[in-house]
Design an enzyme around this catalytic site. Structure first.
Site, mmCIF file in Angstrom:
data_model
loop_
_atom_site.group_PDB
_atom_site.id
_atom_site.type_symbol
_atom_site.label_atom_id
_atom_site.label_comp_id
_atom_site.label_asym_id
_atom_site.label_seq_id
_atom_site.Cartn_x
_atom_site.Cartn_y
_atom_site.Cartn_z
ATOM 1 N N GLU A 139 -1.372 5.407 -7.586
ATOM 2 C CA GLU A 139 -0.852 6.334 -6.583
ATOM 3 C C GLU A 139 0.320 7.118 -7.160
ATOM 4 O OE1 GLU A 139 -2.747 5.828 -4.055
ATOM 5 O OE2 GLU A 139 -1.892 6.657 -2.226
ATOM 6 N N LYS A 191 -2.581 -2.078 8.022
ATOM 7 C CA LYS A 191 -1.675 -0.972 8.323
ATOM 8 C C LYS A 191 -0.549 -1.495 9.207
ATOM 9 C CE LYS A 191 -2.591 2.708 7.091
ATOM 10 N NZ LYS A 191 -3.543 3.759 7.450
ATOM 11 N N LYS A 211 0.859 -1.190 0.000
ATOM 12 C CA LYS A 211 0.000 0.000 0.000
ATOM 13 C C LYS A 211 0.894 1.239 0.000
ATOM 14 C CE LYS A 211 -3.820 2.118 2.557
ATOM 15 N NZ LYS A 211 -3.189 3.429 2.755
#
EC number: 6.5.1.2
Length: 696
Positions: free
Chosen positions: A194, A334, A139
């Site tokens: 991204e 995360k 990510k």
């Protein structure tokens, strides 16, 4: 009542505040403060390219707000940070444009237990024989972007914005060297990715700014976002931005069956991906790779804040579903937040509206992220057993996406031998009734329908703002009415008028308050059918699903008579929801409640004004439609609205329940699948118009 009015009301009664109303005042002021702070942080993050707090701290505050809003559902607001993505855009030189498809966010997880729960939820939603694979990707911590290609040419680049409207930054995107401007094939497609500033470029940029006496960027993400929003495109080119792509929108239209195939397809088109892509089959496999990347992420050339896990098979995505903010078939892991250790002194059990018992760790007080902590989440008994956490253990705790911190693990090396195994409770801590756990599930539940904790939760849910919106029935008042025996089920709310004199003797219940409460109860009888359905508290049935059910059934008698097949044929109703609906209506208690509510005057039916059928087309009524490919005469939303207006239903995937497949240009795998089912009629767009116009 609006939250600020309620706060003012409580403040004006400072001398008469009880412990509970004082707690309510503190909670409501906290809700207002959290909303203001979170909106400020989002605005700074998305519009000013500045992080005022870390993502981790933001997630904590957001979860705290979610929990408080669940505690006080009557004060929920559409504009709350808990119900929206990104931030509203400020005025600047960049044109605001609507996304062709909403850019959803991802649900966050901070421990492997949540990944295990994610996988178990997926398994419950799909057939047991279905083989599952999960894609694991890094990510990136950058600026989300959507690129649109038409006939192989890059025609538009849009930032996430609020998920629905973003900024057109095409001119600046064209200055990024790694962006493919022309594809090797003349195809139409939309991709998501991204924009990042590589760590080496970030270091170079900050050194240059330091020499010039300019303010340094706090992190690569802020630098990337700030650079892409520059008015001068030359600055974008000079700073060395990069971009990686991880998602192909509507990949099935290009004949691709899996997310992994779509990534390979992007690479074949010259689109840059991270190259870090793993197909895994079990939670154990995922846990191993998470442990690996927690160490190895430091070696990557860009900033990353976690991993993303997605179901690989595209045809399962609609079946698994979405929330208003996130897909249910994907989750972000995360990387760990700051941890501290403390002693687990005891475990207490809380009982919720559904009877679910939640274990809470009672800790030796410790400071974590600037606040004193003495309680933490233990999730469920299965997590406790899996982690082998015992009373007396020294444990690691961390603040993550929880309202309270969570216990991460026991430090077994420091055990003395005096620790006690945490036993699974057999009786409800509130009513002492026996507990049950459904086979294959992790939650323990109190099955006593009259458990005070469950009854109170049901009442509060029933009167909440999104349900019947009855003013004046706060937690403490409800608790008092239950203790006095005035309320045993939601039906009893409508008999409170028979206790008017007794109510006047209750502390803090003045005549005006009682009058307002009784008027609000009477007004609630006129709530729409979908609101009443929502108020019943059927598991898996939220606000949106209640609207779908109300529209499909027209009245509750028809809904209660629906079979599993009837329910799952309704667009938006999956197998789990269908089973919960049937289970709810099968219970005698719920049947009595519904009958009782009818007798009190509640209308379990769509109002006549809503049920107009003058525009329906006999060719459409009760028929299920789906379209595939690019349409010439309709947008996606237009054709869906047209079908529903004429009495038809829109499905999201090909199945035996489908009646018509409307085929546009460049139809994908849906056409091939539909051709294998003889009962499905395949129409061109022109044939659809002809069918429609026969009775239009």
């Amino acid at each position: 009542m609006e939250i600020k009015k309620r706060i003012e009301e409580l403040k004006n009664n400072q001398t008469g505040l009880t412990f509970y109303s004082s707690q309510e005042l503190n909670d409501l002021e906290k809700i207002v403060k959290l909303r203001e702070d979170l909106n400020k942080y989002r605005d700074s993050y998305y519009n000013d390219n500045k992080s005022l707090i870390s993502d981790y701290e933001f997630d904590i505050l957001l979860k705290e707000l979610e929990s408080l809003e669940e505690k006080y559902p009557q004060y929920k607001e559409i504009s709350s940070p808990t119900t929206s993505v990104g931030a509203s855009l400020k005025e600047n030189k960049f044109k605001k444009v609507e996304h062709l498809h909403p850019m959803l966010s991802l649900a966050n997880s901070y421990n492997i237990g949540e990944i295990v729960e994610f996988i178990e939820r997926i398994k419950k939603k799909i057939p047991k024989e279905q083989e599952l694979k999960y894609c694991l990707e890094v990510k990136l911590d950058g600026l989300s972007i959507s690129l649109t290609y038409r006939q192989g040419k890059l025609v538009r680049a849009v930032t996430r914005g609020d998920g629905f409207i973003g900024e057109d930054v095409t001119e600046n995107i064209l200055e990024i060297a790694s962006i493919v401007k022309t594809l090797p094939q003349a195809i139409d497609m939309e991709i998501r990715g991204e924009v990042v500033l590589p760590l080496a470029s970030f270091e170079k940029l900050n050194n240059e700014r330091l020499e010039k006496g300019e303010e340094l960027f706090a992190n690569p993400r802020n630098a990337a976002s700030g650079t892409l929003r520059q008015l001068d495109s030359k600055i974008v080119k000079d700073r060395g931005l990069d971009a990686y792509f991880y998602f192909l929108v509507e990949a099935d239209k290009l004949g691709l069956k899996s997310h992994s195939e779509s990534i390979k397809f992007l690479e074949s088109m010259g689109i840059k991906t991270t190259g870090i892509f793993e197909l895994l089959e079990t939670s154990k496999d995922i846990e191993k790779r998470i442990n690996y990347w927690e160490k190895e992420r430091e070696s990557l050339p860009y900033e990353t804040d976690g991993l993303v896990i997605k179901v690989d098979e595209i045809n399962l995505w609609d079946e698994i579903g979405y929330t208003s903010k996130t897909p249910r078939w994907a989750i972000a892991y995360k990387f760990p937040a700051h941890q501290v250790s403390t002693v687990l002194n005891d475990v207490t059990w809380q009982v919720g509206r559904t009877g679910k018992l939640t274990p809470v760790a009672e800790l030796q007080e410790v400071e974590l992220s600037g606040s004193k902590v003495k309680r933490a989440s233990l999730h469920n008994i299965s997590e406790i057993q899996r982690k082998d956490i015992r009373i007396g253990d020294r444990v690691f705790i961390e603040k993550a996406a929880e309202i309270i911190p969570q216990v991460v693990k026991a430090i077994k090396e420091e055990r003395t031998g005096n620790e006690k195994v945490i036993e699974e409770p057999t009786c409800c801590p509130i009513c002492n009734h026996k507990l049950e756990r459904e086979e294959g599930l992790v939650d323990i539940k109190c099955i006593n329908e009259e458990c005070p904790a469950k009854v109170q939760g049901e009442i509060e849910y029933f009167v909440s703002r999104d349900a019947l919106n009855i003013m004046g029935l706060g937690s403490k008042i409800v608790e008092k009415f239950i203790d006095l025996g005035y309320i045993k089920t939601v039906v009893d709310i409508f008999d409170l008028k028979n206790h008017r004199e007794a109510l006047e003797n209750i502390d803090k219940m003045g005549k005006k308050s009682i009058e307002n409460l009784l008027n609000s109860i009477e007004e609630s009888k006129n709530r729409d059918y979908d609101k009443i359905l929502y108020a019943l508290g059927i598991a898996e049935i939220g606000k949106v699903t209640s609207k779908i059910l109300a529209k499909a059934s027209k009245n509750i008698d028809k809904l209660m008579a629906m079979t599993f097949e009837d329910l799952t044929s309704i667009e938006g109703i999956g197998e789990i929801a269908a089973n919960e609906i049937i289970a709810f209506f099968t219970k005698e208690k719920n049947q009595k409640i519904i009958q009782g509510l009818k007798e009190k005057g509640l209308k379990f039916e769509i109002k006549e004004s809503e049920a107009s059928v003058q525009n329906v087309n006999p060719n459409f009524v009760g028929k299920n439609f789906l379209f595939t490919g690019t349409l010439k005469h309709f947008t996606r939303e237009q054709i869906k609205e047209e079908i529903e207006k004429l009495g038809g239903k829109n499905l999201s995937s090909v199945s035996k329940n489908l009646d018509y497949l409307i085929v546009g240009e460049k139809a994908g795998s849906k056409l091939k699948k539909a051709q294998e089912i003889p009962t499905i009629k395949i129409l061109t767009e022109e044939e659809f118009i002809e069918l429609k116009d026969k009775f239009d």
